[in-house]
Design a protein around this motif. Structure first.
Motif, PDB file in Angstrom:
ATOM      1  N   ALA A 133       0.816  -1.223   0.083  1.00 17.59           N
ATOM      2  CA  ALA A 133       0.173   0.055  -0.130  1.00 17.59           C
ATOM      3  C   ALA A 133       0.730   1.325  -0.240  1.00 17.59           C
ATOM      4  N   SER A 134       2.624   0.709   1.114  1.00 18.79           N
ATOM      5  CA  SER A 134       2.448   2.060   0.884  1.00 18.79           C
ATOM      6  C   SER A 134       3.123   2.460  -0.759  1.00 18.79           C
ATOM      7  N   GLN A 135       3.739   1.616  -1.167  1.00 17.83           N
ATOM      8  CA  GLN A 135       4.163   1.255  -2.696  1.00 17.83           C
ATOM      9  C   GLN A 135       3.105   2.152  -3.866  1.00 17.83           C
ATOM     10  N   THR A 136       2.356   1.452  -3.472  1.00 19.89           N
ATOM     11  CA  THR A 136       1.100   1.691  -4.778  1.00 19.89           C
ATOM     12  C   THR A 136       0.237   2.853  -4.473  1.00 19.89           C
ATOM     13  N   GLU A 137      -0.093   3.273  -3.416  1.00 17.37           N
ATOM     14  CA  GLU A 137      -1.405   4.357  -2.781  1.00 17.37           C
ATOM     15  C   GLU A 137      -0.656   5.534  -3.175  1.00 17.37           C
ATOM     16  N   GLY A 138       0.516   6.546  -3.160  1.00 21.28           N
ATOM     17  CA  GLY A 138       0.588   7.287  -2.713  1.00 21.28           C
ATOM     18  C   GLY A 138       0.067   7.841  -1.184  1.00 21.28           C
ATOM     19  N   ARG A 139       0.420   7.505  -0.503  1.00 25.65           N
ATOM     20  CA  ARG A 139       0.133   7.565   0.492  1.00 25.65           C
ATOM     21  C   ARG A 139       1.470   6.891   1.897  1.00 25.65           C
ATOM     22  N   LEU A 143       7.288   2.082   8.268  1.00 22.18           N
ATOM     23  CA  LEU A 143       6.395   0.737   8.336  1.00 22.18           C
ATOM     24  C   LEU A 143       7.875   0.313   8.836  1.00 22.18           C
ATOM     25  N   VAL A 144       7.803  -0.103  10.454  1.00 23.21           N
ATOM     26  CA  VAL A 144       9.320  -0.271  10.490  1.00 23.21           C
ATOM     27  C   VAL A 144       9.531  -1.961  11.065  1.00 23.21           C
ATOM     28  N   PRO A 151      15.886  -8.317   8.061  1.00 24.58           N
ATOM     29  CA  PRO A 151      17.009  -8.130   7.195  1.00 24.58           C
ATOM     30  C   PRO A 151      17.207  -9.549   6.225  1.00 24.58           C
ATOM     31  N   PRO A 152      17.258 -10.602   6.647  1.00 22.26           N
ATOM     32  CA  PRO A 152      17.082 -12.346   5.801  1.00 22.26           C
ATOM     33  C   PRO A 152      16.559 -12.541   4.931  1.00 22.26           C
ATOM     34  N   VAL A 153      15.040 -12.077   5.625  1.00 22.11           N
ATOM     35  CA  VAL A 153      13.489 -11.641   5.297  1.00 22.11           C
ATOM     36  C   VAL A 153      13.600 -11.445   3.645  1.00 22.11           C
ATOM     37  N   ILE A 154      13.791  -9.587   4.093  1.00 22.65           N
ATOM     38  CA  ILE A 154      13.842  -8.577   2.982  1.00 22.65           C
ATOM     39  C   ILE A 154      14.924  -9.060   1.660  1.00 22.65           C
ATOM     40  N   LYS A 155      16.134  -9.717   2.058  1.00 24.66           N
ATOM     41  CA  LYS A 155      17.523  -9.729   0.994  1.00 24.66           C
ATOM     42  C   LYS A 155      16.850 -11.184   0.877  1.00 24.66           C
ATOM     43  N   ALA A 156      16.096 -12.052   1.040  1.00 22.87           N
ATOM     44  CA  ALA A 156      15.600 -13.041   0.144  1.00 22.87           C
ATOM     45  C   ALA A 156      14.641 -13.058  -0.839  1.00 22.87           C
ATOM     46  N   ILE A 157      13.309 -11.926  -0.213  1.00 25.30           N
ATOM     47  CA  ILE A 157      12.775 -11.057  -1.225  1.00 25.30           C
ATOM     48  C   ILE A 157      12.833  -9.738  -1.886  1.00 25.30           C
ATOM     49  N   ARG A 158      14.093  -9.821  -1.848  1.00 31.61           N
ATOM     50  CA  ARG A 158      14.591  -8.840  -2.740  1.00 31.61           C
ATOM     51  C   ARG A 158      15.621  -9.488  -3.718  1.00 31.61           C
ATOM     52  N   GLY A 159      16.345 -11.182  -3.777  1.00 30.18           N
ATOM     53  CA  GLY A 159      16.919 -11.383  -4.456  1.00 30.18           C
ATOM     54  C   GLY A 159      16.123 -12.495  -5.424  1.00 30.18           C
ATOM     55  N   SER A 160      15.135 -12.221  -4.971  1.00 28.61           N
ATOM     56  CA  SER A 160      14.201 -13.903  -5.181  1.00 28.61           C
ATOM     57  C   SER A 160      13.269 -12.631  -6.384  1.00 28.61           C
ATOM     58  N   LEU A 161      12.171 -11.613  -5.665  1.00 34.52           N
ATOM     59  CA  LEU A 161      11.000 -10.993  -6.758  1.00 34.52           C
ATOM     60  C   LEU A 161      11.643 -10.310  -7.308  1.00 34.52           C
ATOM     61  N   VAL A 162      10.476  -9.357  -7.513  1.00 38.39           N
ATOM     62  CA  VAL A 162      10.716  -7.620  -8.988  1.00 38.39           C
ATOM     63  C   VAL A 162      10.271  -7.365  -7.484  1.00 38.39           C
ATOM     64  N   VAL A 163      11.665  -6.328  -6.963  1.00 35.41           N
ATOM     65  CA  VAL A 163      11.863  -5.513  -6.372  1.00 35.41           C
ATOM     66  C   VAL A 163      12.900  -4.954  -6.024  1.00 35.41           C
ATOM     67  N   ASP A 165      15.132  -1.201  -5.717  1.00 35.09           N
ATOM     68  CA  ASP A 165      15.578  -0.133  -4.922  1.00 35.09           C
ATOM     69  C   ASP A 165      14.940   1.058  -3.708  1.00 35.09           C
ATOM     70  N   VAL A 166      13.617   0.828  -4.448  1.00 34.38           N
ATOM     71  CA  VAL A 166      12.708   2.515  -4.174  1.00 34.38           C
ATOM     72  C   VAL A 166      11.344   1.398  -3.475  1.00 34.38           C
ATOM     73  N   ASP A 167      11.403   0.741  -3.726  1.00 37.44           N
ATOM     74  CA  ASP A 167      10.395  -0.413  -2.890  1.00 37.44           C
ATOM     75  C   ASP A 167      11.286  -0.635  -1.144  1.00 37.44           C
ATOM     76  N   LEU A 168      12.256  -1.065  -1.336  1.00 39.88           N
ATOM     77  CA  LEU A 168      13.225  -1.387  -0.321  1.00 39.88           C
ATOM     78  C   LEU A 168      13.237  -0.061   0.787  1.00 39.88           C
ATOM     79  N   ASN A 169      13.454   0.856   0.197  1.00 43.99           N
ATOM     80  CA  ASN A 169      13.192   2.538   0.596  1.00 43.99           C
ATOM     81  C   ASN A 169      12.355   2.731   1.700  1.00 43.99           C
ATOM     82  N   LEU A 170      11.116   2.340   1.158  1.00 43.12           N
ATOM     83  CA  LEU A 170      10.139   2.268   2.157  1.00 43.12           C
ATOM     84  C   LEU A 170      10.025   1.990   3.115  1.00 43.12           C
TER      85      LEU A 170
END
Length: 199
Positions: A133-139, A143-144, A151-163, A165-170
């Protein structure tokens, strides 16, 4: 009164103070360090005058609720009407009942910031919906992600899906409740003065 006794079932709090959503495991108990961290987070959020919004049940949801309640803060739980086998924890000052997952997640999306604690499939799915929602809704919603599990979960998502740097910066990461509070406050400040919609 037991931890599973629902209170104030038909009361809702008028939204005046900022609301911080907190999601996390229902399975972890008081003998787990992550439970103690969640309770400390609740204390810190209440100490800053925030209303704490959780799923309303046990585990880390109860821990953060208890911490906020014992510090004199307000706690809102988001229980599901058809989950008849479990009851909301006793530290909720108000309950916002939902009939489906969509309604429940919308309560989190209306918060001013969200913290994801360690958890399982439910926590991961709720975190991902807030992130999307943060990525698509303009608001962009602060998110902490609190805990060394993220960190390892997000690293796996970054490495395996279409994500990107802009998405990660959220996302904001924190290793302690104190750091999570600082990230929430920084995110709220960025939200007030930050750029418009991203896409």
């Amino acid at each position: 009164m037991s931890d599973n006794t629902p209170v104030n079932e038909n009361i809702s709090l008028a939204k005046s103070a900022l609301e911080i959503g907190v999601m996390g495991s229902a399975r972890l108990t008081e003998d787990d360090e992550r439970w103690m961290q969640a309770r400390k987070l609740g204390e810190l959020l209440a100490g800053e005058g925030y209303v704490v919004v959780t799923g309303g049940y046990g585990g880390l949801m109860a821990a953060v609720s208890r911490g906020a309640h014992e510090k004199g803060g307000s706690v809102v739980g988001l229980p599901m009407q058809h989950w008849t086998g479990i009851a909301p924890n006793r530290w909720n000052a108000a309950l916002r009942w939902s009939t489906d997952y969509g309604t429940r997640i919308n309560h989190f999306l209306r918060c001013d910031a969200v913290v994801a604690l360690p958890g399982g499939v439910g926590t991961l799915s709720e975190m991902a919906l807030v992130w999307a929602a943060s990525q698509t809704e303009g608001r962009p919603l602060p998110l902490v992600l609190l805990g060394d599990c993220w960190p390892p979960v997000i690293k796996a998502i970054r490495g395996s899906l279409v994500v990107s740097d802009v998405d990660l910066n959220l996302l904001r990461f924190a290793a302690s409740p104190e750091e999570a509070l600082r990230e929430i406050q920084a995110g709220l400040q960025d939200k007030r003065v930050g750029p418009g919609p991203r896409g």
